[in-house]
Design a protein around this motif. Structure first.
Motif, PDB file in Angstrom:
ATOM      1  N   ALA A  18       0.815  -1.215   0.000  1.00 53.80           N
ATOM      2  CA  ALA A  18       0.000   0.000   0.000  1.00 53.80           C
ATOM      3  C   ALA A  18       0.849   1.264   0.000  1.00 53.80           C
ATOM      4  N   CYS A  19       2.046   1.188   0.572  1.00 55.07           N
ATOM      5  CA  CYS A  19       2.917   2.359   0.578  1.00 55.07           C
ATOM      6  C   CYS A  19       3.596   2.539  -0.773  1.00 55.07           C
ATOM      7  N   ALA A  20       3.376   1.626  -1.700  1.00 49.45           N
ATOM      8  CA  ALA A  20       3.852   1.712  -3.081  1.00 49.45           C
ATOM      9  C   ALA A  20       5.358   1.925  -3.204  1.00 49.45           C
ATOM     10  N   MET A  21       6.101   1.042  -2.587  1.00 49.32           N
ATOM     11  CA  MET A  21       7.561   1.070  -2.689  1.00 49.32           C
ATOM     12  C   MET A  21       8.014  -0.140  -3.494  1.00 49.32           C
ATOM     13  N   PRO A  22       8.975   0.059  -4.406  1.00 48.23           N
ATOM     14  CA  PRO A  22       9.512  -1.112  -5.103  1.00 48.23           C
ATOM     15  C   PRO A  22      10.203  -2.042  -4.105  1.00 48.23           C
ATOM     16  N   PRO A  23      10.357  -3.314  -4.440  1.00 45.09           N
ATOM     17  CA  PRO A  23      10.964  -4.252  -3.505  1.00 45.09           C
ATOM     18  C   PRO A  23      12.395  -3.871  -3.131  1.00 45.09           C
ATOM     19  N   GLN A  24      12.758  -4.193  -1.902  1.00 46.42           N
ATOM     20  CA  GLN A  24      14.116  -3.928  -1.439  1.00 46.42           C
ATOM     21  C   GLN A  24      15.071  -4.938  -2.065  1.00 46.42           C
ATOM     22  N   GLY A  25      16.297  -4.486  -2.288  1.00 47.99           N
ATOM     23  CA  GLY A  25      17.339  -5.384  -2.756  1.00 47.99           C
ATOM     24  C   GLY A  25      17.367  -5.612  -4.258  1.00 47.99           C
ATOM     25  N   VAL A  26      16.569  -4.860  -5.001  1.00 49.32           N
ATOM     26  CA  VAL A  26      16.625  -4.996  -6.457  1.00 49.32           C
ATOM     27  C   VAL A  26      17.404  -3.819  -7.034  1.00 49.32           C
ATOM     28  N   PRO A  27      18.055  -4.021  -8.162  1.00 48.79           N
ATOM     29  CA  PRO A  27      18.841  -2.936  -8.758  1.00 48.79           C
ATOM     30  C   PRO A  27      17.964  -1.737  -9.146  1.00 48.79           C
ATOM     31  N   ALA A  28      18.584  -0.594  -9.308  1.00 51.52           N
ATOM     32  CA  ALA A  28      17.863   0.645  -9.631  1.00 51.52           C
ATOM     33  C   ALA A  28      17.087   0.520 -10.937  1.00 51.52           C
ATOM     34  N   ASP A  29      17.598  -0.249 -11.878  1.00 52.05           N
ATOM     35  CA  ASP A  29      16.915  -0.390 -13.160  1.00 52.05           C
ATOM     36  C   ASP A  29      15.919  -1.553 -13.178  1.00 52.05           C
ATOM     37  N   ALA A  30      15.586  -2.064 -12.010  1.00 52.16           N
ATOM     38  CA  ALA A  30      14.728  -3.242 -11.922  1.00 52.16           C
ATOM     39  C   ALA A  30      13.329  -2.996 -12.477  1.00 52.16           C
ATOM     40  N   ILE A  31      12.797  -1.807 -12.283  1.00 44.96           N
ATOM     41  CA  ILE A  31      11.443  -1.540 -12.761  1.00 44.96           C
ATOM     42  C   ILE A  31      11.398  -1.633 -14.283  1.00 44.96           C
ATOM     43  N   ALA A  32      12.350  -1.005 -14.954  1.00 44.51           N
ATOM     44  CA  ALA A  32      12.387  -1.071 -16.422  1.00 44.51           C
ATOM     45  C   ALA A  32      12.653  -2.505 -16.891  1.00 44.51           C
ATOM     46  N   SER A  33      13.546  -3.205 -16.215  1.00 41.99           N
ATOM     47  CA  SER A  33      13.848  -4.601 -16.578  1.00 41.99           C
ATOM     48  C   SER A  33      12.614  -5.480 -16.412  1.00 41.99           C
ATOM     49  N   TYR A  34      11.893  -5.264 -15.329  1.00 38.45           N
ATOM     50  CA  TYR A  34      10.674  -6.018 -15.059  1.00 38.45           C
ATOM     51  C   TYR A  34       9.655  -5.768 -16.174  1.00 38.45           C
ATOM     52  N   ASP A  35       9.443  -4.497 -16.506  1.00 37.62           N
ATOM     53  CA  ASP A  35       8.478  -4.151 -17.554  1.00 37.62           C
ATOM     54  C   ASP A  35       8.834  -4.829 -18.876  1.00 37.62           C
ATOM     55  N   GLU A  36      10.099  -4.786 -19.246  1.00 29.91           N
ATOM     56  CA  GLU A  36      10.545  -5.410 -20.495  1.00 29.91           C
ATOM     57  C   GLU A  36      10.365  -6.929 -20.455  1.00 29.91           C
ATOM     58  N   ALA A  37      10.707  -7.522 -19.323  1.00 36.83           N
ATOM     59  CA  ALA A  37      10.597  -8.978 -19.187  1.00 36.83           C
ATOM     60  C   ALA A  37       9.142  -9.427 -19.242  1.00 36.83           C
ATOM     61  N   VAL A  38       8.256  -8.712 -18.563  1.00 30.98           N
ATOM     62  CA  VAL A  38       6.838  -9.075 -18.583  1.00 30.98           C
ATOM     63  C   VAL A  38       6.272  -8.887 -19.996  1.00 30.98           C
ATOM     64  N   ALA A  39       6.679  -7.836 -20.674  1.00 32.13           N
ATOM     65  CA  ALA A  39       6.235  -7.630 -22.059  1.00 32.13           C
ATOM     66  C   ALA A  39       6.685  -8.789 -22.943  1.00 32.13           C
ATOM     67  N   SER A  40       7.874  -9.325 -22.686  1.00 30.06           N
ATOM     68  CA  SER A  40       8.405 -10.413 -23.512  1.00 30.06           C
ATOM     69  C   SER A  40       7.627 -11.716 -23.347  1.00 30.06           C
TER      70      SER A  40
END
Length: 94
Positions: A18-40
């Motif tokens: 609910a506090c809308a924080m990305p997960p701890q311990g993931v690299p700074a570019d994890a959000i973009a990597s996640y988006d690309e991977a899910v799109a794939s």
């Protein structure tokens, strides 16, 4: 029953995200990597065949992928579908 466990974990994580924080311990570019991977994998996470490639492509653990998915749900960048799967709604998946 891995799908049910993943769905239950995702529901729990969505509540805690609910506090809308990305997960701890993931690299700074994890959000973009996640988006690309899910799109794939077609923009929808349903089963092991969807989650595993996302883990491999991003270098995240299953728990981190679930937390990132909960983050996307909490920030309205993904939607939960009737079958319990999650569809990304941003970037290439918009």
């Amino acid at each position: 029953m891995p799908i049910l466990r993943a769905s239950a974990a995702l529901a729990t994580l969505a509540l805690t995200a609910a506090c809308a924080m990305p997960p701890q311990g993931v690299p700074a570019d994890a959000i973009a990597s996640y988006d690309e991977a899910v799109a794939s994998v077609g923009c929808t996470l349903r089963t092991e065949k969807d989650y595993l490639p996302v883990e491999i492509q991003t270098g995240m653990t299953r728990q981190q992928v679930l937390e990132m998915t909960a983050f996307k749900l909490a920030t309205d960048k993904a939607v939960k579908l009737d079958d319990g799967s999650v569809k990304l709604t941003t970037g290439a998946c918009a």
